[in-house]
Design an enzyme around this catalytic site. Structure first.
Site, mmCIF file in Angstrom:
data_model
loop_
_atom_site.group_PDB
_atom_site.id
_atom_site.type_symbol
_atom_site.label_atom_id
_atom_site.label_comp_id
_atom_site.label_asym_id
_atom_site.label_seq_id
_atom_site.Cartn_x
_atom_site.Cartn_y
_atom_site.Cartn_z
ATOM 1 N N CYS A 306 9.950 15.935 72.649
ATOM 2 C CA CYS A 306 9.539 15.248 73.875
ATOM 3 C C CYS A 306 8.025 15.059 73.911
ATOM 4 C CB CYS A 306 10.001 16.051 75.092
ATOM 5 S SG CYS A 306 9.535 15.301 76.658
ATOM 6 N N CYS A 311 5.892 19.261 77.705
ATOM 7 C CA CYS A 311 6.271 19.667 76.342
ATOM 8 C C CYS A 311 5.095 19.575 75.370
ATOM 9 C CB CYS A 311 7.449 18.827 75.852
ATOM 10 S SG CYS A 311 9.000 19.265 76.673
#
Lengths: 416, 416
Positions: A306, A311
Site C-alpha cells: 500500500c 503504510c
C-alpha cells in the site's frame, strides 16, 4: 444534462459491461468508477481536507439530514456554502435526507406532501418535503443533489413497495420542478424494494424525467447481497449510458467489484471509515484486525503493497499499539488506509476496464479476497443500530448507561 | 554534561532573571524557554509528527509508566526505540514513571529499594526501582531521562516531605550510577514538598550529584499557584546557570510566563491538549470556549492573530460545529491551535528576554490575559481524577457506568 455537468463514457468492458468514465462537475472531474468517502456532518471523521486529497478522494458525500439539523442549512449558506464551510474544494454529493428520515428519525408521520419527524439531536419537530429537501441542498451548494425519496424498509410487501415507489416517482418530479440552481446536478433515485419488475418500472419512470444522473436507492438496508445484485442487475440495463449511475450506501471492496461488473459508476458507504475506527483494515487478502496478537511487534506496515501515508510511515506494531491504547491517531491512520484502499481499488478497476480485461481482473481479485461473512455483517449491523440508538440522549434519558464505552478514554487519558 | 549534550545561556533578563538558552541533544537543538507537548502513550493525542513539527514543537515528553506497561519497553526496543516507533525524529524527554506510580498506580507498596504496584490496565503486579526506571528509559532511547523519584502527596507533613526527599536523593544517586548510555542525558529531580528549606536542601543535594539538567518535581499536585511560585523561586537561585531547568507538569500560558520569570527553561503539561479536546482554546485574552453561542456563525477564525493551521484555514463557526457534533477533527484542530499557542508563547518570551525587556513584556501579557480562576481549576482537577478512575475497567467492574460519555458518539455516529 445541466450545462455545468457532463459524463463521458470512456470504455465499456466487453465481458461484464463495466464502465470507465469521467464525470465533470463545477468543482472538478471525477474519474469513474469512484468511491465517495462519507462526511456525514461536514467532516470525514478525523481527516483533514488535505489528507482526503492526498489519498485520492475525488468527491465526498455529506448528509442533508444531519446538516439540516445541525448546524442548519441557513447557517452554512450564510458562511458561504458547504465547500467553504468544511474547506473542501472538490466535488460534493449530498443525499436528500430521505433515507435518514425514514431510518433514523423518530415519531415520523408521512403524508403525500412530505414527512414530519423529530430531530434525533434535540427532539424538536422538523419537516422535509421534496421542495424543502432541494432548497436545503441548494443552500448547501453541493455539486450533486439527490431527489427526496421514500426508502421502504426491508422486508416490505409488494404492495408497500409499490405505494412507496409511486410516491417516490411523484416526489422526483416535484424535486425536479423545485430546482433553481443550474450549477448543481439533481440525480433521480430508483426504488421498488426487492421486486425486479417494480425496480424496472421505477427505472423507466425515473429516466422518463430525464435527470443528469441516476441512483439505485433502497439497497444496503438489510437485504442479502444476492438480492442487492439481482436488483442492480435488473436496473442498470434500463439506464441511459450517457449518465452516471450511483449505487447508494454500497459498500465493501468486494461490493464495489460486483457493482462495477453490473455497470455502476459511483458508490458511497460508511463501512471503510467505520470499520477503520474499529481497527479493521483492508488488504487484497481481506480485512486485517489490527489488534491481533501477531501484529504486536510487526515492524512492516499493515500492507506492504500500500502507498498510503499510514503504510509508508508506520509499522503495524505502532498501529496495533495505538488501537490497544485507544488513541485518536489510530482512528485517523486506519481511516486514511481504508479510504486510500478504496481509491486505489477504484483506480485499479478503471484501468482493467480501459484495458478490456475487467472480467479477468474481477475473478482474480475475488479469488484472493476473503469476504467477511454474512453472519458477521448482520451482527455488525445490529451492534451499529444499538450504538446509534445510544447516541440519542435527548430522546432517551437512559442512553448514557448504554453508550459504547470504547471511546471514553482516548479523550481523557493523558498522564497527569 | 554528557558529550552529546550542551546548554548555552544566551541571555538573562536584567529585571527578572528570565533566561534564553539553547539546549543541544542528539536529535536536535531546543531553543529555550520551551514548552514540551505531552505524548503519554507514544502519541500526542490526535496529532501526526508532521503536525507537531509544523506547529513548532521542538521536543515532546512521553511517559515511562505508560510505555512500560503498554506496549512494553522490550517491544519498543526491538522496534528500534521510541523515536522510530512513533516516528518523531526530534528530541524526546521521558519522565521516570515515579509520578504516575505514586499518583495513578494502585495497591503500591514502597520500600527503600523501589515500588511494587498494580498496572492500571490489567491489574498485573509490576515493580520499578531507580535502576529499572533508568534501564527502561535506556530501552526507550529518549534524549532526556528523568531520575526515579518519590513524589510526595499534597498536603504532606514536614516529616513526610523530609523522608520522601531523602529517599529521592538516595534514588537519584542510584539512577546516576545505573546509567550506561552516553547519548542520553539524565536529569536530577528536586523534591521537598512545600517547605522552602527542604527544597533548598534538596537543590543542594541534587546539584552535588552533577546532573546535566535539573527538574523541580512535586509541583502541580494540588498546591496553590502561590505555593508553586514560592517553591520555584526558592530553588532556581541555587541551580547552576549552565544547566537547563525544568518545572515538571507546569502549565498554563500564565504559568509559563511566571515560571520563566523565575529562571525556568523547560515546561510540560497535558493542559493545552486536554482542554483543547474540551473545546477550550488559548488566546492572548484568555481561554475561549469554542461552543459558546456567539461563535455559531463567526466566519473569522478563533484567533485572527494566530498563524496555526487551524486559524489560517477554518472559521470559528466550523470549529463550533465540529465540537457541537463531537467530531474527531475538532479535537485535532483545537489541539493544533493550543500547542501552536504554547510554541509561539515560548518564542515570544525568548525574544523579550533576548531584548532585555522581559519584565515589561510579562506585565503587558498578564494585564491582557484573563486567568481561569482557581476554583474552576480545582473543579477541573476533581473531574479529571474521576475521569481517570473511570478508565480502569480491569480494576473496577463498575467503571463502565461512570465513564465519561462525551466521546462515545464521534466514533460511531456516521450516517447509515
Amino acid at each position: 444534462m445541466a450545462p455545468f455537468f457532463s459524463f463521458t463514457l470512456e470504455a465499456t468492458d466487453p465481458e461484464t459491461g463495466a464502465r470507465a468514465g469521467s464525470f465533470t462537475t463545477p468543482h472538478g472531474d471525477i474519474l469513474t468508477p469512484s468511491f465517495m468517502p462519507v462526511g456525514t456532518q461536514a467532516t470525514v471523521k478525523s481527516l483533514s481536507p488535505e489528507e482526503l486529497t492526498d489519498l485520492g478522494a475525488q468527491i465526498i458525500l455529506s448528509n442533508t439530514y444531519h446538516l439540516f439539523l445541525r448546524p442548519g442549512a441557513d447557517t452554512i449558506a450564510r458562511l458561504g456554502g458547504l465547500h467553504r464551510f468544511m474547506r473542501w474544494d472538490h466535488p460534493i454529493l449530498t443525499d436528500s435526507g430521505g433515507f435518514q428520515v425514514f431510518s433514523l428519525a423518530h415519531l415520523r408521520t408521512l403524508d403525500e406532501d412530505g414527512v414530519t419527524f423529530r430531530s434525533h439531536i434535540d427532539g424538536s419537530e422538523r419537516r422535509l418535503t421534496p421542495e424543502r429537501a432541494v432548497a436545503v441542498q441548494e443552500q448547501l451548494g453541493s455539486d450533486v443533489m439527490m431527489c427526496f425519496d421514500e426508502c421502504v424498509e426491508y422486508p416490505a410487501t409488494r404492495e408497500r413497495a409499490r405505494v412507496s415507489m409511486e410516491r417516490t416517482h411523484r416526489w422526483a418530479e416535484r424535486c425536479r420542478n423545485a430546482q433553481t440552481r443550474p450549477d448543481q446536478a439533481l440525480f433521480g433515485i430508483i426504488q421498488g424494494g426487492t421486486y425486479e419488475d417494480l425496480r424496472q418500472e421505477s427505472a423507466r419512470a425515473i429516466t422518463a424525467l430525464d435527470f443528469p444522473g441516476y441512483a439505485i436507492g433502497g439497497v444496503s438496508v438489510g437485504e442479502t447481497k444476492q438480492e442487492c445484485w439481482r436488483i442492480t442487475g435488473a436496473v442498470t440495463p434500463l439506464l441511459p449510458i450517457d449518465r452516471p449511475r450511483y449505487l447508494m450506501g454500497v459498500g465493501s471492496p468486494e461490493d464495489l467489484v460486483e457493482g462495477v461488473a453490473r455497470g455502476v459508476d459511483l458508490f458511497d458507504c460508511v463501512l471503510p471509515t467505520r470499520i477503520a475506527r474499529n481497527g479493521s483494515l483492508f488488504t487484497d487478502a481481506g480485512r486485517v484486525t489490527v489488534t491481533r496478537a501477531t501484529l504486536r511487534e510487526q515492524d512492516a506496515p499493515i500492507d506492504p503493497t500500500c502507498d498510503c501515508y499510514t503504510c509508508r510511515h508506520y509499522s503495524a506494531a505502532y498501529l496495533h499499539h495505538l488501537f490497544k491504547a485507544e488513541e485518536l491517531l489510530g482512528y485517523r491512520l486506519a481511516s486514511i488506509h481504508n479510504l486510500r484502499y478504496m481509491a486505489r481499488l477504484s483506480a485499479r478497476m478503471r484501468a482493467a476496464i480501459v484495458d478490456g480485461r475487467y472480467g479477468d481482473w474481477r475473478r482474480e481479485f475475488l479469488s484472493g479476497y476473503r469476504v467477511a461473512d454474512e453472519a458477521k455483517r448482520q451482527e455488525q449491523r445490529v451492534k451499529r443500530d444499538a450504538a446509534w440508538a445510544a447516541t440519542r440522549p435527548a430522546l432517551d434519558e437512559s442512553a448514557g448507561a448504554r453508550r459504547v464505552p470504547q471511546a471514553a478514554s482516548p479523550l481523557m487519558e493523558e498522564a497527569s
